[in-house]
Design an enzyme around this catalytic site. Structure first.
Site, PDB file in Angstrom:
ATOM      1  N   HIS A  91      22.328  -2.593 -21.518  1.00 41.89           N
ATOM      2  CA  HIS A  91      22.473  -4.059 -21.401  1.00 41.89           C
ATOM      3  C   HIS A  91      22.795  -4.619 -22.790  1.00 41.89           C
ATOM      4  CE1 HIS A  91      21.564  -8.276 -20.731  1.00 41.89           C
ATOM      5  NE2 HIS A  91      21.665  -8.034 -19.442  1.00 41.89           N
ATOM      6  N   GLU A 159      29.755  -6.967 -17.824  1.00 41.19           N
ATOM      7  CA  GLU A 159      29.064  -8.204 -18.179  1.00 41.19           C
ATOM      8  C   GLU A 159      29.631  -8.716 -19.509  1.00 41.19           C
ATOM      9  OE1 GLU A 159      24.960  -8.657 -16.359  1.00 41.19           O
ATOM     10  OE2 GLU A 159      24.669  -7.301 -18.019  1.00 41.19           O
TER      11      GLU A 159
HETATM   12  C1  PEP Z   1      22.118 -10.318 -17.225  1.00 41.26           C
HETATM   13  O1  PEP Z   1      21.373 -10.481 -18.155  1.00 41.26           O
HETATM   14  O2  PEP Z   1      22.349  -9.179 -16.819  1.00 41.26           O
HETATM   15  C2  PEP Z   1      22.739 -11.492 -16.623  1.00 41.26           C
HETATM   16  C3  PEP Z   1      23.782 -11.300 -15.881  1.00 41.26           C
HETATM   17  O3  PEP Z   1      22.167 -12.702 -16.901  1.00 41.26           O
HETATM   18  P1  PEP Z   1      22.613 -14.144 -16.315  1.00 41.26           P
HETATM   19  O4  PEP Z   1      22.928 -13.962 -14.855  1.00 41.26           O
HETATM   20  O5  PEP Z   1      21.428 -15.022 -16.546  1.00 41.26           O
HETATM   21  O6  PEP Z   1      23.819 -14.563 -17.082  1.00 41.26           O
END
Ligand code: PEP
Length: 241
Positions: A91, A159
């Site tokens: 992450h 992400e």
């Molecule tokens: C995450 O931390 O994996 C994430 C997607 O956070 P958020 O949905 O709050 O942006």
């Protein structure tokens, strides 16, 4: 048709009362079918989450080391013992705050697979890389290096760092394009690779991702802390499937 994979990442943002409130809300809803709903609670609450109906269990982190003298660490085998099927590795918060490199992420993912867990390998570009036009090269390289030596039982979570917790999600088109690039870059090793999107997903915008080409599910942070909100996101993905 791939079953949508919808993972709640609770980070360190919930306490025991919050988990209990989530459980009461979630278990009072109709069972979530046609979607694989997964919860990644803080490690001390993994056993509490086993009391939720129709969810799989995911850890937020795993040690890259084998069992032994590693104070404070949690091994992949211990997570399997607790009923986990998945573990998040790499992450961006851990890459930034704990200095996890692609090599460490790959080692963690390898340990996870050896213990029978499916690693959810997170990749994503920071805002300056996106602004410079190098996002595809950055992310595909990160994915290739973070998955080095892994077998096919893995999931990649795309992400974008600028989208996490910012309220500024990628558009469905931007996310879809990157998912297809990741799949193309890894297709020789992983022809059936699942890639899920994360970054400011909410009930209001989730359909833009679950309907988009190449997106096989979602990784949800803030909007997964309420049972109502997470259930609605899962229900929307079910509609898309
Ligand atoms: C995450 O931390 O994996 C994430 C997607 O956070 P958020 O949905 O709050 O942006």
């Amino acid at each position: 048709m791939i079953t949508p994979l919808i993972i709640a990442n609770w980070k360190m943002a919930i306490d025991r009362d919050g988990v209990k409130a989530f459980k009461a809300g979630w278990n009072s809803k109709p069972p979530m079918e046609s979607v694989e709903a997964v919860i990644a609670p803080p490690a001390p609450y993994l056993s509490l989450v086993q009391e939720l109906t129709h969810v799989s269990l995911c850890a937020q982190n795993v040690s890259e080391n084998d069992m032994g003298a590693h104070t404070g660490e949690i091994s992949a085998e211990m997570l399997t013992d607790l009923g986990c099927q998945y573990v998040i590795v790499g992450h961006s918060e851990r890459r930034q705050n704990q200095g996890e490199t692609n090599a460490i992420v790959a080692q963690k993912a390898k340990r996870a697979q050896m213990a029978g867990l499916t690693p959810v390998v997170c990749v994503g570009e920071p805002s300056q890389i996106r602004a410079s036009g190098d996002a595809v090269a950055y992310v595909t390289q990160q994915a290739l290096t973070s998955c080095e030596g892994l077998s096919a039982d893995l999931v990649i979570a795309y992400e974008p760092v600028w989208a996490i917790g910012s309220g500024e999600a990628a558009s469905g088109n931007v996310a879809s394009a990157m998912h297809l690039e990741i799949k193309a870059a890894l297709t020789d090793q992983y022809p059936e690779l699942r890639v899920i999107y994360g970054g400011s997903v909410k009930p209001e915008n989730c359909a833009a991702f679950t309907m988009a080409e190449g997106i096989d599910g979602l990784l949800v942070g803030g909007a997964s802390l309420s049972a109502e909100s997470f259930w609605n996101i899962c229900a929307s993905a079910k509609g898309a499937g």
